[in-house]
Design an enzyme around this catalytic site. Sequence first.
Site, PDB file in Angstrom:
ATOM      1  CG  ASP A  73      -2.148   0.906   0.994  1.00 32.96           C
ATOM      2  OD1 ASP A  73      -3.233   0.362   0.726  1.00 32.96           O
ATOM      3  OD2 ASP A  73      -2.025   2.151   1.035  1.00 32.96           O
TER       4      ASP A  73
ATOM      5  CE  LYS B  88     -11.900  -0.256  -3.830  1.00 34.68           C
ATOM      6  NZ  LYS B  88     -12.940  -0.415  -2.813  1.00 34.68           N
TER       7      LYS B  88
END
Length: 225
Positions: free
Chosen positions: A98, A178
């Site tokens: 991340d 996503k």
Amino acid sequence: MKGPPTAGRGVATRLRTAKGRSTASQKWLERQLNDPYVRAAQAAGYRSRAAFKLVEIDDRVRLLRPGARVVDLGAAPGGWTQVALQRIGPAGRVVALDLLAMDPLPGAILLQGDFQEAAAEQAVRAALAGQADLVLSDMAPNTTGHNATDHLRIMALAELALDFALKVLAPGGGFVAKVFQGGSEKGLLDLLKRHFAAVRHVKPPASRKGSSELYVVATGFRPAG
Ligand SMILES: C[S@@+](CC[C@H](N)C(=O)[O-])C[C@H]1O[C@@H](n2cnc3c(N)ncnc32)[C@H](O)[C@@H]1O
């Protein structure tokens, strides 16, 4: 944990004092306090309510098999990583990345970096030290509120994740990313259909109804596609 959580249903929390809070942050806070998934995440020890999205996706399409090697992109604060670790067990491996730093999670290799930069991709590949069985991407840029811009930015991240998945997945592997409602863009979908035996869109119940978020789930990777 299986199925949608029901903890604390029925009692809505209203904030009494809004002093110093903007309407938007007041609404956000009320929604958090009344959200059964937020409470259930706390009860289950998950770092985010997002953890339930992966639980629900995996309950529907079995992806997280014991011993699997998993890449988790856009992993902070770590809800998906926790679910992956639980389901793949000690013989598996999770490499999570991340932009933001994450608190340690025993059993996972946590990396900090921007996946749009080549160095981050190289770091993930080095940590993986081989092929992956599953590439997950819950990456989402901060929303601008301008729908077209947000759509383009999220799709760019999904494309980047797929590009990476095509390089590292083992035959038979899976991919989850996503995307935005309206489905995946034609280019992305064509590529997915060419390289995977099955491609579907899933809106897990934990994904807020008002949001245009959706997940593309592809299984049965075919390298030569
Ligand atoms: C919805 S959150 C992920 C939640 C996570 N799946 C969980 O269960 O806790 C999206 C994350 O994508 C990350 N992100 C956005 N753009 C990124 C990029 N270019 N590289 C790496 N991470 C990125 C954000 O920092 C954010 O933490």
